[in-house]
Design an enzyme around this catalytic site. Structure first.
Site, PDB file in Angstrom:
ATOM      1  N   TYR A   1       0.706  -1.283   0.064  1.00 30.18           N
ATOM      2  CA  TYR A   1      -0.032  -0.122  -0.080  1.00 30.18           C
ATOM      3  C   TYR A   1       0.865   1.464  -0.012  1.00 30.18           C
ATOM      4  CZ  TYR A   1      -4.282   2.723   1.149  1.00 30.18           C
ATOM      5  OH  TYR A   1      -5.379   3.391   1.352  1.00 30.18           O
TER       6      TYR A   1
ATOM      7  N   LYS B   1      -1.077  -1.219  -4.246  1.00 28.14           N
ATOM      8  CA  LYS B   1      -2.368  -0.322  -4.119  1.00 28.14           C
ATOM      9  C   LYS B   1      -1.895   1.303  -3.903  1.00 28.14           C
ATOM     10  CE  LYS B   1      -6.496   0.547  -0.971  1.00 28.14           C
ATOM     11  NZ  LYS B   1      -7.214  -0.008   0.150  1.00 28.14           N
TER      12      LYS B   1
END
Length: 319
Positions: A148, A173
């Site tokens: 992330y 992400k």
């Protein structure tokens, strides 16, 4: 707890062919502030039935930061049991490397199919430190890892190329929102690691607002906070985007998603607390957020209710 029944089917492939938005459920608490696993299960089941492509349990929206390891284990296990293999269940992990590994092993024991690796706690690492951190995390379990990008974990294209060469790291992400950087990342990985079908996810707080731009640079997957409290609106947008229904995409963007972002920006922590308020507006008692987050102001919750009603009117206008 056994692992995901369909784990033999590569997680990346399952996520790529997902039927709907990625679902990040809130974590439900009872009146005493403890976990309410019954309400959490109902929330997870409702999202799966509404068309979620995957369940990401105990991540940012699920208040990973506020959960004890035992609570984390119970929630991940409940999500896995509720899913029963219909869709993959991924779990959050984070903090420093030792704790991230600890949570990853809990998630593996609870049956998760993969991990969302959130930024390390507090420190701002250099690229080499980030590679060491995520490589160690990927080696700690048999679970695939999505990294992330946000806050103190922002990557150079070269760093993502290195991460893409790690066997169990399957995707990135993006919660940072720099499209120029993301295009350079996508291009670098495509050029230098062509053998990997590396995944990219738009992970901004209200991803629908920027998803048309992300799709244009090769990022078709996104997380939907709206799906947690108004899945009908989120699914309609997802379907319109996938089918090229630009009229519906524009109508929902201008009439619902853009005003929602403006409302979300009215308070700190609203990317979590306003979503949880939305779930309560939908009729499911999931409790309040835990400190250090605070509940949204009453007038903002009322504005959210009005906005959800407006979004549904736009769906009716489409028909």
């Amino acid at each position: 707890m056994t692992s995901d029944p369909l784990a033999a089917d590569a997680l990346a492939a399952r996520l790529s062919r997902g039927r709907g938005p990625l679902f990040f459920p809130v974590t439900a608490y009872g009146p005493d502030g403890g976990l309410d696993l019954g309400a959490f299960r109902a929330h997870v089941r409702g999202g799966i039935d509404a068309g979620a492509a995957a369940v990401f349990a105990c991540c940012g929206t699920g208040e990973f930061h506020a959960l004890t390891p035992d609570e984390f284990r119970l929630c991940v296990a409940a999500a896995v049991e509720e899913s029963a293999g219909e869709v993959p269940v991924l779990a959050g992990t984070g903090y420093g490397t030792a704790l991230a590994v600890h949570y990853a092993r809990i998630a593996e024991e609870a049956g998760a199919a993969g991990l969302l690796a959130m930024p390390p706690y507090l420190v701002v690492p250099d690229p080499d430190g980030l590679v060491r951190h995520y490589t160690a995390l990927a080696a700690a379990t048999a679970l695939d890892v999505i990294v992330y990008q946000r806050d103190n974990a922002v990557f150079t294209p070269r760093t993502v190329v290195e991460l893409a060469r790690v066997e169990r790291i399957i995707g990135l992400k993006d919660g940072y929102g720099d499209l120029d950087l993301m295009q350079r990342i996508v291009s670098a990985v495509r050029r230098e690691v062509p053998e990997r079908d590396f995944l990219y996810f738009n992970g901004l707080p209200t991803a629908e607002l920027t998803e048309p731009a992300y799709r244009a640079i090769g990022v078709p997957l996104y997380s939907s906070a709206v799906f947690a409290f108004a899945p009908d609106i989120a699914v309609a947008f997802h379907q319109a985007l996938a089918s090229g229904d630009d009229k519906t995409v524009t109508r929902l963007t201008d009439g619902f998603f853009a005003p929602l972002v403006e409302l979300r920006n009215e308070g700190r922590g609203y990317a979590v607390s306003l979503v949880k308020a939305g779930v309560r507006l939908a009729g499911l008692g999931v409790g309040e957020v835990r400190p250090p987050l605070s509940e949204p102001a009453a007038d903002h919750v009322a504005a959210l209710a009005t906005l959800i009603a407006r979004g549904r009117e736009l769906l009716e206008d489409r028909a």
